[in-house]
Design an enzyme around this catalytic site. Structure first.
Site, PDB file in Angstrom:
ATOM      1  N   ARG A  67      -3.298 -12.798  13.799  1.00  0.00           N
ATOM      2  CA  ARG A  67      -2.146 -13.744  13.949  1.00  0.00           C
ATOM      3  C   ARG A  67      -1.041 -13.293  15.011  1.00  0.00           C
ATOM      4  NH1 ARG A  67      -3.851 -13.502   8.824  1.00  0.00           N
ATOM      5  NH2 ARG A  67      -2.560 -11.672   8.276  1.00  0.00           N
ATOM      6  N   GLU A 104      -5.389   1.422   2.117  1.00  0.00           N
ATOM      7  CA  GLU A 104      -5.074   2.153   0.664  1.00  0.00           C
ATOM      8  C   GLU A 104      -6.601   2.821   0.195  1.00  0.00           C
ATOM      9  OE1 GLU A 104      -4.101  -1.400  -1.800  1.00  0.00           O
ATOM     10  OE2 GLU A 104      -3.778   0.105  -3.687  1.00  0.00           O
TER      11      GLU A 104
END
Ligand code: AMP
Length: 183
Positions: A67, A104
């Site tokens: 993006r 994560e």
């Protein structure tokens, strides 16, 4: 339009759709496709970014896949500077340098063409992405710009998820600017 009014910021914020539980439960995904297909919002945002950066003396804009390409390429054309893609591993066809960063669970990696700024040592580069969350992607991209011999003069985001504190990862790497803050 160097600074946006609160009314303009609210208008931009409301043009972005929240998609709960995407891509996994508990994440609220900020979907900028609804900003892109709203001509008033997209034009307002791009005019604001053009006004902010027109006097920075930029040589390039580096956009983070995917993006960051949309905003970065449009802004580069407005400012008359080059565009450099920072891509996920394995996508760029010529010789690259890579930077790993922690997720994560596990690692991800971004790459830039080694000659992206060749012949323009110390080029002034604006890094851009739609959103900063934990800051790992942007920090890795800023390191790549330095490693490729250029100067990252600012990292720009449409949205900063400020409750995640991601901009702290940029502290030693580059100044930063976010159009919208989500606290
Ligand atoms: P991070 O490395 O954690 O700062 O993640 C930033 C990257 O992940 C950007 O390229 C974003 O487009 C994407 N991203 C992370 N969280 C979200 C979210 N809640 N909504 C939309 N995009 C996100």
């Amino acid at each position: 339009m160097k600074t946006l009014t609160n009314i303009e910021k609210n208008f931009l914020m409301e043009s972005i759709r929240d998609v709960p539980d995407f891509p996994k439960p508990g994440i609220v995904f900020k979907d900028i496709t609804t900003l892109l297909n709203n001509p008033e919002a997209y034009t307002m945002l791009m005019d604001h970014l053009e006004a902010r950066y027109e006097d920075f003396g930029l040589d390039y804009i580096a956009g983070i896949e995917s993006r960051g390409f949309i905003f970065g390429a449009a802004l580069a054309a407005k400012l008359g500077v080059g565009f450099v893609p920072v891509r996920k591993k394995g996508k760029l066809p010529s010789a690259t340098i890579a930077e790993k960063y922690a997720l994560e669970y596990g690692f991800d990696e971004v790459e830039i063409h080694i000659d992206a700024f060749a012949g323009n040592e110390g080029a002034k580069v604006l890094l851009i992405d739609d959103l900063i969350a934990t800051g790992g992607t942007a920090a890795a991209a800023a390191k790549l710009i330095h490693d490729a011999g250029a100067e990252c003069v600012e990292a720009c985001f449409v949205i900063n998820l400020s409750f995640l504190g991601g901009v702290k990862k940029l502290a030693d790497l580059t100044p930063h600017y976010s159009v919208l803050e989500v606290g």
